[in-house]
Design a protein around this motif. Structure first.
Motif, PDB file in Angstrom:
ATOM      1  N   PHE A 116       0.825  -1.209   0.000  1.00  0.00           N
ATOM      2  CA  PHE A 116       0.000   0.000   0.000  1.00  0.00           C
ATOM      3  C   PHE A 116       0.861   1.262   0.000  1.00  0.00           C
ATOM      4  CE2 PHE A 116      -3.394  -2.921   1.316  1.00  0.00           C
ATOM      5  CZ  PHE A 116      -4.409  -2.467   0.493  1.00  0.00           C
ATOM      6  N   ARG A 117       2.069   1.184   0.560  1.00  0.00           N
ATOM      7  CA  ARG A 117       2.968   2.339   0.491  1.00  0.00           C
ATOM      8  C   ARG A 117       3.334   2.644  -0.958  1.00  0.00           C
ATOM      9  NH1 ARG A 117       6.909   0.626   3.635  1.00  0.00           N
ATOM     10  NH2 ARG A 117       8.320  -0.063   1.990  1.00  0.00           N
ATOM     11  N   SER A 118       3.589   1.605  -1.747  1.00  0.00           N
ATOM     12  CA  SER A 118       3.906   1.824  -3.158  1.00  0.00           C
ATOM     13  C   SER A 118       2.704   2.349  -3.925  1.00  0.00           C
ATOM     14  CB  SER A 118       4.407   0.518  -3.788  1.00  0.00           C
ATOM     15  OG  SER A 118       5.714   0.216  -3.349  1.00  0.00           O
ATOM     16  N   MET A 119       1.524   1.816  -3.629  1.00  0.00           N
ATOM     17  CA  MET A 119       0.323   2.322  -4.291  1.00  0.00           C
ATOM     18  C   MET A 119       0.119   3.802  -3.967  1.00  0.00           C
ATOM     19  SD  MET A 119      -0.846  -0.152  -6.109  1.00  0.00           S
ATOM     20  CE  MET A 119       0.935  -0.425  -6.362  1.00  0.00           C
ATOM     21  N   ARG A 120       0.406   4.165  -2.734  1.00  0.00           N
ATOM     22  CA  ARG A 120       0.246   5.563  -2.333  1.00  0.00           C
ATOM     23  C   ARG A 120       1.266   6.445  -3.043  1.00  0.00           C
ATOM     24  NH1 ARG A 120       0.064   4.239   2.389  1.00  0.00           N
ATOM     25  NH2 ARG A 120      -2.197   3.977   2.542  1.00  0.00           N
ATOM     26  N   ALA A 121       2.433   5.896  -3.351  1.00  0.00           N
ATOM     27  CA  ALA A 121       3.459   6.671  -4.049  1.00  0.00           C
ATOM     28  C   ALA A 121       2.974   7.109  -5.423  1.00  0.00           C
ATOM     29  CB  ALA A 121       4.738   5.842  -4.177  1.00  0.00           C
ATOM     30  N   ASP A 122       2.104   6.326  -6.045  1.00  0.00           N
ATOM     31  CA  ASP A 122       1.582   6.711  -7.362  1.00  0.00           C
ATOM     32  C   ASP A 122       0.719   7.965  -7.290  1.00  0.00           C
ATOM     33  OD1 ASP A 122       2.732   4.912  -9.115  1.00  0.00           O
ATOM     34  OD2 ASP A 122       1.216   3.378  -8.800  1.00  0.00           O
ATOM     35  N   LEU A 123       0.227   8.276  -6.115  1.00  0.00           N
ATOM     36  CA  LEU A 123      -0.564   9.490  -5.947  1.00  0.00           C
ATOM     37  C   LEU A 123       0.306  10.694  -5.604  1.00  0.00           C
ATOM     38  CD1 LEU A 123      -3.502   8.015  -3.805  1.00  0.00           C
ATOM     39  CD2 LEU A 123      -3.411   8.325  -6.287  1.00  0.00           C
ATOM     40  N   LEU A 124       1.562  10.418  -5.228  1.00  0.00           N
ATOM     41  CA  LEU A 124       2.424  11.483  -4.732  1.00  0.00           C
ATOM     42  C   LEU A 124       3.614  11.772  -5.630  1.00  0.00           C
ATOM     43  CD1 LEU A 124       2.539  10.308  -0.983  1.00  0.00           C
ATOM     44  CD2 LEU A 124       1.055  12.063  -1.983  1.00  0.00           C
ATOM     45  N   ARG A 125       4.032  10.775  -6.431  1.00  0.00           N
ATOM     46  CA  ARG A 125       5.241  10.923  -7.237  1.00  0.00           C
ATOM     47  C   ARG A 125       4.940  10.764  -8.725  1.00  0.00           C
ATOM     48  NH1 ARG A 125      10.489  10.508  -5.647  1.00  0.00           N
ATOM     49  NH2 ARG A 125      10.901  10.327  -3.402  1.00  0.00           N
ATOM     50  N   THR A 126       5.628  11.548  -9.531  1.00  0.00           N
ATOM     51  CA  THR A 126       5.568  11.352 -10.984  1.00  0.00           C
ATOM     52  C   THR A 126       6.911  10.906 -11.531  1.00  0.00           C
ATOM     53  OG1 THR A 126       6.041  13.702 -11.337  1.00  0.00           O
ATOM     54  CG2 THR A 126       3.707  13.023 -11.310  1.00  0.00           C
ATOM     55  N   GLU A 127       7.978  11.080 -10.752  1.00  0.00           N
ATOM     56  CA  GLU A 127       9.304  10.614 -11.126  1.00  0.00           C
ATOM     57  C   GLU A 127       9.959   9.967  -9.914  1.00  0.00           C
ATOM     58  OE1 GLU A 127      11.606  13.792 -12.717  1.00  0.00           O
ATOM     59  OE2 GLU A 127      10.342  14.046 -14.491  1.00  0.00           O
ATOM     60  N   HIS A 128      10.971   9.117 -10.182  1.00  0.00           N
ATOM     61  CA  HIS A 128      11.619   8.385  -9.099  1.00  0.00           C
ATOM     62  C   HIS A 128      13.119   8.578  -9.102  1.00  0.00           C
ATOM     63  CE1 HIS A 128       8.376   5.907  -7.341  1.00  0.00           C
ATOM     64  NE2 HIS A 128       7.818   6.011  -8.542  1.00  0.00           N
ATOM     65  N   THR A 129      13.685   8.548  -7.896  1.00  0.00           N
ATOM     66  CA  THR A 129      15.121   8.405  -7.723  1.00  0.00           C
ATOM     67  C   THR A 129      15.427   6.913  -7.698  1.00  0.00           C
ATOM     68  OG1 THR A 129      14.969   8.309  -5.314  1.00  0.00           O
ATOM     69  CG2 THR A 129      15.158  10.504  -6.325  1.00  0.00           C
ATOM     70  N   ALA A 130      16.701   6.555  -7.709  1.00  0.00           N
ATOM     71  CA  ALA A 130      17.069   5.139  -7.632  1.00  0.00           C
ATOM     72  C   ALA A 130      16.525   4.518  -6.354  1.00  0.00           C
ATOM     73  CB  ALA A 130      18.587   4.992  -7.709  1.00  0.00           C
ATOM     74  N   GLU A 131      16.595   5.250  -5.248  1.00  0.00           N
ATOM     75  CA  GLU A 131      16.128   4.725  -3.962  1.00  0.00           C
ATOM     76  C   GLU A 131      14.618   4.544  -3.947  1.00  0.00           C
ATOM     77  OE1 GLU A 131      16.331   5.777   0.857  1.00  0.00           O
ATOM     78  OE2 GLU A 131      17.196   7.148  -0.626  1.00  0.00           O
ATOM     79  N   SER A 132      13.890   5.553  -4.407  1.00  0.00           N
ATOM     80  CA  SER A 132      12.424   5.455  -4.378  1.00  0.00           C
ATOM     81  C   SER A 132      11.931   4.417  -5.387  1.00  0.00           C
ATOM     82  CB  SER A 132      11.787   6.819  -4.655  1.00  0.00           C
ATOM     83  OG  SER A 132      11.965   7.226  -6.005  1.00  0.00           O
ATOM     84  N   PHE A 133      12.661   4.249  -6.499  1.00  0.00           N
ATOM     85  CA  PHE A 133      12.289   3.233  -7.488  1.00  0.00           C
ATOM     86  C   PHE A 133      12.420   1.839  -6.889  1.00  0.00           C
ATOM     87  CE2 PHE A 133      13.529   0.256 -10.880  1.00  0.00           C
ATOM     88  CZ  PHE A 133      12.448   0.379 -11.737  1.00  0.00           C
ATOM     89  N   ASN A 134      13.531   1.575  -6.224  1.00  0.00           N
ATOM     90  CA  ASN A 134      13.722   0.263  -5.606  1.00  0.00           C
ATOM     91  C   ASN A 134      12.665  -0.009  -4.550  1.00  0.00           C
ATOM     92  OD1 ASN A 134      15.991  -0.285  -7.170  1.00  0.00           O
ATOM     93  ND2 ASN A 134      17.423   0.536  -5.667  1.00  0.00           N
ATOM     94  N   ASP A 135      12.326   1.006  -3.771  1.00  0.00           N
ATOM     95  CA  ASP A 135      11.293   0.834  -2.758  1.00  0.00           C
ATOM     96  C   ASP A 135       9.941   0.588  -3.404  1.00  0.00           C
ATOM     97  OD1 ASP A 135      10.527   1.053   0.179  1.00  0.00           O
ATOM     98  OD2 ASP A 135       9.211   2.589  -0.674  1.00  0.00           O
TER      99      ASP A 135
END
Length: 297
Positions: free
Chosen positions: A112-131
C-alpha cells in the motif's frame, strides 16, 4: 459463512480472468486451492491499482478523495486480515488467503505504500524506485510463494533462494510492464518510473540497459523454479516464459516505437508457450536414472 466465502472467492476469480490473460493462463496450471489463493492476491492488487491508475479520478473524485479511498482499502484489508471478514468481497477473499497462508502486514504495508506513491510521485530516484518495485511487485511474489509453500517445510538455505527468486520474478514483471507501458504511463498518467530515463528522448541504449537488468532478474528467478514444490512449477515457469517472451519482443522493438506503442504477446503465441511449458514441467516423464536420456536436461 461458507456461502459468503465461496461468493468472495468466485468474485476474485472473475477479476483475474477479466484483467489478465497471462496471469489467468498461468494460474490455470495450479492446483485448485492454490489457484484460488493466487487469484485472491491478484484481485486485491488490481483493486488498489484501479484506485490509483485513474478509475477513481474518472469518477470525478479529487486527488484527496482518491487518497482517502486507498487509505480506507488498506484499513479494511488490515481489519479483515485480523477478523476474517470484510463487506468488500475482494478484500474478504484476500483475508481468507492471508489467514490461511501466513501473509501479514509485513507484506501488505509496503504494497500500500507503493500504491500511495503513485498518488504522490511522478518521477523516481534510484532509492524510491527500488522501494516502489519492492512494495508493488516483490512482496506480491513473496505472497504467492507463501501460497506455494503452504504445508511444505523447507530448509533455511532453500527458503532464502526461493524468496530471492520470488522477489526477482516480481521485480522483472514490474519492470517489463513499466517498459511496455512507457508511453501510456507518461502520456496518460504523467508518470516516469525509471530513474534517469526521459520518455521524450528514450534511446536504444536506455532500452537495452533496462532489459539487461530485467534479464538478470529473470536469470535468478528462473534458477529457483526447480526448488519450488512440483505442483507450483508449471504455473511459475509459464509466467516466467510469458514475460521472457515479452522482454524479447521489447528488445526487438525500436526504442522510438516504445514511446508511442504498447508491445504485446499475441494469444496464439501465449498458448504455444503454455503448451511447451506444460509438456516440460508436467507431462514429460523423466527417464530412468542412469540412462543416457536421464542425463539430458
Amino acid at each position: 459463512m461458507a456461502l459468503y466465502n465461496r461468493v468472495a472467492v468466485e468474485t476474485a476469480s472473475v477479476v483475474i480472468r477479466s484483467y489478465s490473460t497471462s496471469f489467468g493462463l498461468a494460474s490455470r496450471l495450479l492446483q485448485p486451492r492454490t489457484r484460488l489463493q493466487i487469484e485472491a492476491i491478484y484481485a486485491l492488487v488490481r483493486l488498489a491499482d484501479e484506485i490509483v491508475d485513474g478509475v477513481a479520478a474518472e469518477a470525478d473524485l479529487s486527488p484527496g478523495d482518491v487518497g482517502r479511498i486507498l487509505d480506507a482499502l488498506e484499513s479494511e484489508t488490515r481489519q479483515a486480515m485480523a477478523t476474517g471478514y470484510s463487506v468488500n468481497l475482494v478484500v474478504h477473499s484476500f483475508a481468507l488467503t492471508a489467514r490461511t497462508t501466513g501473509i501479514t502486514e509485513e507484506l501488505t504495508t509496503p504494497f500500500f505504500r507503493s500504491m500511495r506513491a503513485d498518488l504522490l510521485r511522478t518521477e523516481h530516484t534510484a532509492e524510491s524506485f527500488n522501494d516502489y518495485v519492492y512494495g508493488s511487485a516483490e512482496v506480491i511474489g513473496l505472497m504467492c510463494l507463501l501460497c506455494f509453500l503452504q504445508g511444505t517445510e523447507v530448509s533455511e538455505d532453500r527458503g532464502k533462494r526461493l524468496r530471492e527468486g520470488a522477489q526477482r520474478l516480481g521485480a522483472a514483471f514490474q519492470k517489463v510492464n513499466f517498459l511496455r507501458d512507457l508511453a501510456d504511463d507518461f502520456d496518460t498518467l504523467g508518470r516516469s518510473y525509471f530513474p534517469g530515463v526521459s520518455v521524450g528522448s528514450f534511446s536504444e541504449a536506455d532500452k537495452h540497459r533496462l532489459l539487461d537488468d530485467i534479464d538478470a532478474d529473470l536469470l535468478v528467478s528462473g534458477a529457483s523454479i526447480a526448488e519450488l514444490p512440483p505442483a507450483a512449477r508449471p504455473a511459475v515457469a509459464l509466467a516466467q516464459e510469458l514475460f521472457s517472451e515479452l522482454a524479447r519482443r521489447l528488445r526487438a522493438t525500436p526504442a522510438q516505437e516504445l514511446r508511442s506503442s504498447r508491445v504485446r504477446v499475441p494469444n496464439p503465441v501465449k498458448l504455444r508457450i503454455a503448451a511447451q511449458t506444460l509438456y516440460t514441467h508436467r507431462l514429460r516423464r523423466p527417464a530412468l536414472r542412469g540412462t543416457k536420456a536421464g542425463r539430458q536436461p
